[in-house]
Design a protein around this motif. Structure first.
Motif, PDB file in Angstrom:
ATOM      1  N   ALA A 192      11.291  52.419  22.510  1.00 24.23           N
ATOM      2  CA  ALA A 192      11.751  51.665  22.956  1.00 24.23           C
ATOM      3  C   ALA A 192      11.694  51.750  24.104  1.00 24.23           C
ATOM      4  CB  ALA A 192      13.688  51.607  22.930  1.00 24.23           C
ATOM      5  N   LEU A 193      12.368  50.822  25.167  1.00 26.08           N
ATOM      6  CA  LEU A 193      12.009  51.281  27.123  1.00 26.08           C
ATOM      7  C   LEU A 193      13.641  50.734  27.753  1.00 26.08           C
ATOM      8  CD1 LEU A 193       9.324  48.449  27.241  1.00 26.08           C
ATOM      9  CD2 LEU A 193       9.211  50.753  27.818  1.00 26.08           C
ATOM     10  N   SER A 194      13.748  51.369  28.647  1.00 23.54           N
ATOM     11  CA  SER A 194      15.542  51.796  29.568  1.00 23.54           C
ATOM     12  C   SER A 194      14.782  51.806  31.131  1.00 23.54           C
ATOM     13  CB  SER A 194      15.990  52.644  29.107  1.00 23.54           C
ATOM     14  OG  SER A 194      17.030  52.660  29.602  1.00 23.54           O
ATOM     15  N   PHE A 195      15.231  50.972  31.719  1.00 26.80           N
ATOM     16  CA  PHE A 195      15.422  51.022  33.370  1.00 26.80           C
ATOM     17  C   PHE A 195      16.672  50.817  33.988  1.00 26.80           C
ATOM     18  CE2 PHE A 195      12.174  48.285  32.094  1.00 26.80           C
ATOM     19  CZ  PHE A 195      11.285  48.866  31.804  1.00 26.80           C
ATOM     20  N   SER A 196      16.914  51.972  34.487  1.00 28.81           N
ATOM     21  CA  SER A 196      18.212  52.331  35.541  1.00 28.81           C
ATOM     22  C   SER A 196      17.771  51.931  36.680  1.00 28.81           C
ATOM     23  CB  SER A 196      18.439  53.690  35.537  1.00 28.81           C
ATOM     24  OG  SER A 196      19.578  53.489  36.329  1.00 28.81           O
ATOM     25  N   PHE A 197      18.866  50.985  37.579  1.00 23.41           N
ATOM     26  CA  PHE A 197      19.043  50.862  38.995  1.00 23.41           C
ATOM     27  C   PHE A 197      20.612  50.894  39.515  1.00 23.41           C
ATOM     28  CE2 PHE A 197      16.908  47.659  36.449  1.00 23.41           C
ATOM     29  CZ  PHE A 197      15.169  47.537  37.095  1.00 23.41           C
ATOM     30  N   VAL A 198      19.754  51.369  40.896  1.00 17.93           N
ATOM     31  CA  VAL A 198      20.794  51.498  41.404  1.00 17.93           C
ATOM     32  C   VAL A 198      21.549  50.263  42.646  1.00 17.93           C
ATOM     33  CG1 VAL A 198      21.917  53.370  43.148  1.00 17.93           C
ATOM     34  CG2 VAL A 198      20.946  54.150  41.127  1.00 17.93           C
ATOM     35  N   LEU A 199      22.594  50.132  43.599  1.00 20.83           N
ATOM     36  CA  LEU A 199      22.626  49.023  44.626  1.00 20.83           C
ATOM     37  C   LEU A 199      22.834  50.039  45.428  1.00 20.83           C
ATOM     38  CD1 LEU A 199      24.679  46.383  42.234  1.00 20.83           C
ATOM     39  CD2 LEU A 199      21.876  46.602  42.486  1.00 20.83           C
ATOM     40  N   ASP A 200      22.465  49.250  46.182  1.00 20.45           N
ATOM     41  CA  ASP A 200      22.092  50.187  48.063  1.00 20.45           C
ATOM     42  C   ASP A 200      23.956  48.963  48.856  1.00 20.45           C
ATOM     43  OD1 ASP A 200      20.965  47.909  48.859  1.00 20.45           O
ATOM     44  OD2 ASP A 200      19.941  49.527  49.850  1.00 20.45           O
ATOM     45  N   ALA A 201      24.726  48.719  50.223  1.00 20.96           N
ATOM     46  CA  ALA A 201      25.168  47.858  50.231  1.00 20.96           C
ATOM     47  C   ALA A 201      24.645  46.887  50.389  1.00 20.96           C
ATOM     48  CB  ALA A 201      25.507  48.727  51.810  1.00 20.96           C
ATOM     49  N   ALA A 202      23.524  46.971  50.868  1.00 17.75           N
ATOM     50  CA  ALA A 202      21.941  45.286  51.227  1.00 17.75           C
ATOM     51  C   ALA A 202      22.252  44.155  50.129  1.00 17.75           C
ATOM     52  CB  ALA A 202      20.678  45.625  51.793  1.00 17.75           C
ATOM     53  N   ASP A 203      22.256  45.284  49.106  1.00 16.98           N
ATOM     54  CA  ASP A 203      22.226  44.395  47.424  1.00 16.98           C
ATOM     55  C   ASP A 203      23.687  43.923  47.742  1.00 16.98           C
ATOM     56  OD1 ASP A 203      19.974  46.203  46.969  1.00 16.98           O
ATOM     57  OD2 ASP A 203      20.509  47.755  45.818  1.00 16.98           O
ATOM     58  N   ILE A 204      24.695  44.260  47.809  1.00 13.99           N
ATOM     59  CA  ILE A 204      26.097  44.217  47.738  1.00 13.99           C
ATOM     60  C   ILE A 204      26.471  42.551  48.196  1.00 13.99           C
ATOM     61  CG2 ILE A 204      28.352  44.150  47.187  1.00 13.99           C
ATOM     62  CD1 ILE A 204      26.934  46.071  45.514  1.00 13.99           C
ATOM     63  N   ALA A 205      25.723  42.696  49.214  1.00 16.69           N
ATOM     64  CA  ALA A 205      25.546  42.072  51.228  1.00 16.69           C
ATOM     65  C   ALA A 205      25.186  40.807  50.327  1.00 16.69           C
ATOM     66  CB  ALA A 205      25.535  42.626  51.987  1.00 16.69           C
ATOM     67  N   ALA A 206      24.073  40.421  49.125  1.00 16.15           N
ATOM     68  CA  ALA A 206      23.045  40.012  49.381  1.00 16.15           C
ATOM     69  C   ALA A 206      23.774  38.590  48.068  1.00 16.15           C
ATOM     70  CB  ALA A 206      21.605  40.120  48.491  1.00 16.15           C
ATOM     71  N   GLY A 207      24.579  39.768  47.085  1.00 18.66           N
ATOM     72  CA  GLY A 207      25.724  38.712  46.178  1.00 18.66           C
ATOM     73  C   GLY A 207      24.634  38.699  45.145  1.00 18.66           C
ATOM     74  N   GLY A 208      23.133  39.640  44.538  1.00 12.26           N
ATOM     75  CA  GLY A 208      22.532  39.242  43.599  1.00 12.26           C
ATOM     76  C   GLY A 208      20.889  39.357  43.925  1.00 12.26           C
ATOM     77  N   ALA A 209      20.476  38.726  42.738  1.00 14.67           N
ATOM     78  CA  ALA A 209      19.017  39.164  42.420  1.00 14.67           C
ATOM     79  C   ALA A 209      18.314  38.482  41.911  1.00 14.67           C
ATOM     80  CB  ALA A 209      18.394  40.675  42.852  1.00 14.67           C
ATOM     81  N   ASP A 210      17.273  38.346  41.907  1.00 15.36           N
ATOM     82  CA  ASP A 210      16.520  37.138  40.908  1.00 15.36           C
ATOM     83  C   ASP A 210      16.105  38.829  39.831  1.00 15.36           C
ATOM     84  OD1 ASP A 210      17.591  34.409  41.387  1.00 15.36           O
ATOM     85  OD2 ASP A 210      15.785  34.441  43.246  1.00 15.36           O
ATOM     86  N   PHE A 211      15.395  38.143  38.374  1.00 16.87           N
ATOM     87  CA  PHE A 211      15.046  38.636  37.892  1.00 16.87           C
ATOM     88  C   PHE A 211      14.135  37.717  37.222  1.00 16.87           C
ATOM     89  CE2 PHE A 211      14.256  39.964  33.118  1.00 16.87           C
ATOM     90  CZ  PHE A 211      13.646  41.626  33.528  1.00 16.87           C
ATOM     91  N   ASN A 212      12.695  38.849  37.096  1.00 15.03           N
ATOM     92  CA  ASN A 212      11.288  38.085  35.770  1.00 15.03           C
ATOM     93  C   ASN A 212      10.242  39.158  35.229  1.00 15.03           C
ATOM     94  OD1 ASN A 212       9.424  38.679  37.434  1.00 15.03           O
ATOM     95  ND2 ASN A 212       9.751  36.418  39.306  1.00 15.03           N
ATOM     96  N   ALA A 213      10.010  38.495  34.539  1.00  8.30           N
ATOM     97  CA  ALA A 213       9.351  40.056  33.517  1.00  8.30           C
ATOM     98  C   ALA A 213       8.149  39.438  32.569  1.00  8.30           C
ATOM     99  CB  ALA A 213      10.272  41.114  32.737  1.00  8.30           C
ATOM    100  N   VAL A 214       7.265  39.948  32.317  1.00  6.06           N
ATOM    101  CA  VAL A 214       6.061  40.395  32.178  1.00  6.06           C
ATOM    102  C   VAL A 214       5.334  41.170  31.083  1.00  6.06           C
ATOM    103  CG1 VAL A 214       3.716  39.668  31.349  1.00  6.06           C
ATOM    104  CG2 VAL A 214       4.858  38.483  33.597  1.00  6.06           C
TER     105      VAL A 214
END
Length: 190
Positions: free
Chosen positions: A54-76
């Motif tokens: 199993a794989l697990s990735f933990s992300f933390v948001l900062d104020a700039a992320d919140i101001a952007a409203g979201g992010a795109d996601f892609n993966a291979v």
């Protein structure tokens, strides 16, 4: 080499920025990760699966992320173990408010590119979430941050199982084993 260093850095607990959104920690269990394609508005993961742990990735948001409203996601997700991917499960947990699905495709060991019916043929060797190759007509997944605060976390968990060999592959393996046994028996009989 770059992937190995990145995997070692994550394993030792170093924080690796996915530029704006911070990849706080990753549990790779011997698999390799490359986040060098990430940008301030894109979480891009390139994972080489050396095993089916199993794989697990933990992300933390900062104020700039919140101001952007979201992010795109892609993966291979690439099978480097040689077993193929029999099934795949991706889950998100934590403070995530919205998750909008984008494109999902898979490539098989025979070179077929599948949009649906992933497990209706040869074992899958790669999964493509979103649009990692910037192809026309495909869309990235979208992670929304509305209602969240700086410091909030979310986790992406990925589990895979190896492909089950087809009956003809089992017959070939058993035939090969039989030939080895027959050869060994003949040598012992001399």
């Amino acid at each position: 080499m770059k992937n190995t260093l990145l995997a070692l850095a994550v394993a030792t607990g170093l924080s690796l920025p996915a530029h704006a959104i911070t990849l706080d920690s990753a549990t790779l269990n011997g698999n390799l990760l490359d986040t060098s394609f990430s940008t301030p508005s894109l979480i891009a993961l390139d994972v080489s699966l050396l095993n089916n742990a199993a794989l697990s990735f933990s992300f933390v948001l900062d104020a700039a992320d919140i101001a952007a409203g979201g992010a795109d996601f892609n993966a291979v997700l690439r099978d480097a173990s040689g077993f193929g991917i029999g099934s795949l499960n991706v889950t998100l947990s934590g403070a995530l408010v919205s998750w909008t699905a984008g494109s999902v495709r898979a490539a098989t060991i025979n070179g077929d590119l599948l949009d649906t019916g992933f497990f209706a043929g040869a074992p899958v060797t790669e999964f493509y979430f979103g649009n990692p190759f910037y192809e026309e007509g495909l869309t990235d997944w979208r992670v929304g941050f509305a209602g969240l605060s700086a410091g909030d976390r979310f986790t992406l968990d990925i589990t895979t199982t190896p492909a089950v060999p087809e009956p003809r592959e089992w017959m070939m393996m058993l035939g090969g084993l039989g030939m080895i046994v027959l050869s060994a028996a003949r040598k012992l009989g001399r």
